[in-house]
Design a protein around this motif. Structure first.
Motif: not given
Length: 827
Positions: A22, A25-26, A29, A35, A100, A142, A554, A557
């Motif tokens: 998590c 991938y994110f 953050v 996002l 997340l 998303e 990415n 964001f």
């Protein structure tokens, strides 16, 4: 404690891996980026007034006037403090950043289910990844469909609880079911919960069939009893949510039409065409295996050296302009109005699903197959009207929902389960390896054959043109002024779509071959089972991860300051916000979809706004009085003091200007005349043209509630004014020489609003189709309108009791499980 860590160390390691996935991938953050989810941003606009008063008072109001003149706030945001699941969800959302924690919940719930199915921990982890990273789950994130995504996350633990109960682990299974179902309901996405219930009904019917055949009806009924008790507790925990939602639903656009001339569903529910607006194309199901076979979504663009670019450069269009124009071309060619991306289950997952149909002997296979096929048929909507209309017309509540393609969330949940069951069957098989190899080849021939068709002869089954392709070309003709040039661009676009599909077919074929190779190695015992599970999980993750990054990566964001800058008040907003008088409204016409946008609600209480379930009466008012010309009389009665419009500048740019409406009727006023109308149609027609200060139109259903003989025309010194504004508590002072009839620029909703004169409750009626009105005694008095919905307050009491029962049940279940593990087996 040491023994506990030893027993559960593998599970802690898996959870740790999930967390790492998590955060990787994110990763933005970690840097403080956010996002910009469009639906979440809309929600922030909708919640503006609610949060302002929450910050001021310490608790949120139950009503807001921020949009559509006013509506219950609990349909936008409410805490429900007596509901224990409120704190469960708050825990995850406060400990981990958005989004997340949603993906982590996807994986944790699925891991619990696979572990319940007695999977090896690493195989269960691979299954959790296969479910969590399904493209639809990430596309929802998303887009900002947070509640829908959370509701899907709790599908797996609910099913895990069901399986535990039917395995006669009644207390723990019922406890898990009650908790997971309570959270599922609290997510407040009724549509997803409804689809899950359809799947669970099929599950129960299959269990009933086996109970009858195996003569174990007693055990079946006992399991049903425990599940019923779990459901009652889960519903009780959410009594406030469910009661208020049901109550509001009757008055929303999901409810019955008030107008006999309304073409919408007169028996309740949404319009059929509206419900089927997003229907999955039958051929579009190829995207389960080949993600961009239908051109992908809005973010999919043709690349450099595309056929469209070549056609343009051949006509001497500069290279940079040619590339820019090519990348504006619509790659998606399906029949949906638009799409953010495809339903992609993973090439290996689909291959293993087909393999599972051949080899899995667990009766769960038949549940998965039937529920998956049904969800597929229902997703077709207008493309398979025989089945869709059967459900739409005759199944309770089904006609309340739109975007029928979203039922594929069920398929996206079930397909990975059968896929992983197939791997388990191979790993611990008792069948002849030659038989397994033969069935493995059958699965490879089916899956690989489909992929080879798309790769080698893509136009055999697919046209790569939408039904509106000719209109698209005609639009190009008007743009470029040359029919031949336009057709060349259109044909080049089709060629680019074919190229996109071929590339994805080749990609999927690679992953299918890898999956087949792993299964072959497992059957032939060329690889250790546990190592195969880990490799399989990594390959599935690679496949889905790469695909998901097309739609959520990415680049999505941004800095928090950048996001907030998108919703800064314009000069016109700042000027209007200087007006501190209470409870007036604004109509912002600068957006063409002002009745479907929450932008204006960031700053003002508005006539427009956004909500998926507007009040039916107000929606009818919008359709009849604002469709085309704006009814100024209706704006007056809604106390619309300002209208914002666009103004063309001499420089060619655009600015906004304010129309200050002195004719707005105010917060409340006395009217000298009441005219009764027979029904809603007459009431709507009556307000087409009228002076709201001189006459009020009241339905004859309220005639017995008024004493017209006592009412008189207001005197020159009579007045009524709003002296204290709180969204769910309005206080007026008035003076009148005799009994008078007052109309308020507040929206009618009799499921909780109560009126009091000097603390004594009085009745009130509906006037002018959507407003509140009341007969008031003469003299100097204080009038209060308070929003006190019994559905919320009584529901909260039920919720508290049920939450206590849930905690006790779970505690007892955990105690029983710990006793089982600590009690030594008899020799």
């Amino acid at each position: 404690m040491a023994n506990w860590f030893k027993r559960n160390g593998i599970h802690l390691a898996v959870v740790g891996i999930f967390l790492v996935l998590c955060f990787v991938y994110f990763s933005p953050v970690i840097k403080g980026l956010v996002l910009p989810q469009s639906d979440v941003q809309q929600a922030q606009g909708m919640q503006r007034e609610i949060m302002q008063f929450k910050d001021k008072d310490g608790k949120a109001p139950l009503w807001t006037n921020a949009m559509f003149g006013g509506m219950p706030a609990y349909q936008i945001w409410a805490r429900y403090p007596s509901n224990i699941t409120t704190y469960v969800i708050s825990f995850f959302s406060s400990v981990l950043p958005n989004p997340l924690y949603t993906v982590l919940l996807y994986m944790l719930g699925a891991y619990l289910l696979f572990y319940t199915l007695r999977m090896n921990a690493w195989l269960a982890a691979a299954g959790a990844v296969a479910f969590a990273f399904t493209s639809y789950n990430f596309i929802l994130i998303e887009a900002g469909h947070s509640n829908q995504a959370l509701a899907i996350a709790f599908f797996a633990p609910i099913v895990a609880g069901f399986i535990q109960v039917f395995r006669k682990n009644y207390i723990m299974g019922a406890g898990i079911t009650a908790l997971a179902l309570a959270i599922e309901i609290r997510c407040n996405h009724v549509q997803m919960t409804y689809y899950l219930f359809i799947a669970l009904l099929i599950f129960i019917l299959i269990e009933l069939f086996h109970a009858v055949r195996g003569k174990t009806l007693g055990d079946f009924m006992k399991s049903i009893g425990w599940l019923a008790a779990a459901a009652v507790i889960a519903v009780g925990v959410n009594a406030g949510t469910l009661w208020t939602t049901y109550e509001y639903g009757q008055e929303s656009i999901r409810g019955k039409s008030n107008l006999t001339t309304d073409k919408a569903q007169s028996n309740g529910g949404v319009d059929r065409d509206y419900a089927y607006g997003w229907s999955q194309g039958v051929g579009e199901c190829i995207t389960f295996l080949v993600p961009d076979a239908y051109g992908g979504g809005r973010s999919t663009k043709v690349g450099k050296d595309s056929e469209v670019e070549k056609v343009l450069t051949a006509r001497q269009v500069p290279a940079d302009q040619a590339l820019g124009f090519a990348q504006q071309m619509p790659t998606y060619w399906g029949e949906k109005p638009f799409t953010s991306g495809p339903f992609y289950f993973g090439a290996i997952v689909v291959f293993l699903f087909i393999f599972g149909l051949f080899i899995v002997r667990d009766r769960l296979k038949w549940w998965i197959l039937i529920a998956t096929v049904l969800s597929l048929f229902l997703s077709f909507g207008r493309h398979l009207p025989f089945i869709s209309d059967l459900f739409f017309n005759y199944f309770p509540l089904y006609n309340k929902f739109r975007t029928v393609e979203s039922v594929l969330a069920i398929a996206g949940f079930l397909v990975p389960i059968l896929a992983i069951l197939a791997v388990k069957e191979v790993a611990f098989h008792t069948a002849d390896p030659k038989t397994l190899i033969k069935k493995l080849l059958y699965s490879l021939y089916i899956t690989g054959g489909i992929l080879l068709i798309v790769l080698l002869v893509p136009t055999l089954f697919f046209s790569f043109k939408s039904s509106t392709h000719e209109q698209f070309v005609q639009g190009l003709v008007q743009y470029v002024g040359d029919r031949n040039f336009a057709e060349a661009i259109g044909n080049a676009l089709v060629a680019d779509r074919i190229s996109i599909a071929r590339m994805d077919a080749l990609r999927s074929l690679f992953f299918v071959l890898v999956g087949a190779g792993l299964m072959w190695a497992l059957i032939r015992q060329k690889m250790a089972a546990q190592f195969t599970f880990i490799v399989l999980g990594l390959v599935i993750l690679t496949d889905l991860w790469m695909l998901d990054r097309r739609y959520l990566n990415n680049d999505n964001f941004v800095e928090d300051t950048q996001l907030k800058a998108q919703y800064q008040p314009r000069e016109v907003d700042q000027l209007i916000m200087r007006d501190t008088s209470p409870d007036y409204r604004v109509l912002d016409l600068t957006s063409p979809d002002w009745s479907q946008s929450a932008t204006a609600t960031f700053f003002h209480n508005t006539v427009g706004g956004y909500h998926a379930a507007k009040l039916k009466r107000f929606n009818e008012l919008l359709l009849k009085q604002f469709n085309g010309a704006i009814n100024e009389d209706v704006l007056d009665m809604l106390n619309t003091k300002y209208v914002i419009t666009n103004s063309q500048e001499q420089t060619g740019g655009q600015s906004q200007r304010i129309q200050n409406r002195a004719s707005a009727a105010g917060n409340a006023w006395f009217v000298p005349q009441i005219t009764y109308v027979k029904n809603a149609d007459e009431e709507m027609a009556a307000i087409n043209s009228f002076d709201p200060r001189k006459v009020a139109f009241v339905s004859s259903e309220f005639k017995s509630s008024l004493d017209a003989a006592r009412l008189g025309a207001p005197g020159p010194n009579d007045f009524i004014k709003l002296v204290n504004y709180h969204p769910d508590h309005l206080t007026y002072e008035y003076s009148a020489g005799k009994d008078v009839f007052a109309v308020f620029s507040e929206i009618w909703y009799d499921k909780g609003w109560n009126a009091y004169v000097d603390g004594k409750k009085i009745g009130y009626v509906r006037a002018n189709y959507v407003l509140r009105a009341a007969e008031l005694p003469g003299g100097n008095h204080k009038l209060e309108f308070k929003f006190e919905p019994a559905s919320y307050y009584t529901g909260e009491k039920i919720s508290l009791v049920s939450s206590i029962l849930l905690v006790l049940a779970l505690g007892f279940g955990i105690y029983q499980e710990s006793r089982k593990k600590s009690t030594p087996a008899m020799a």
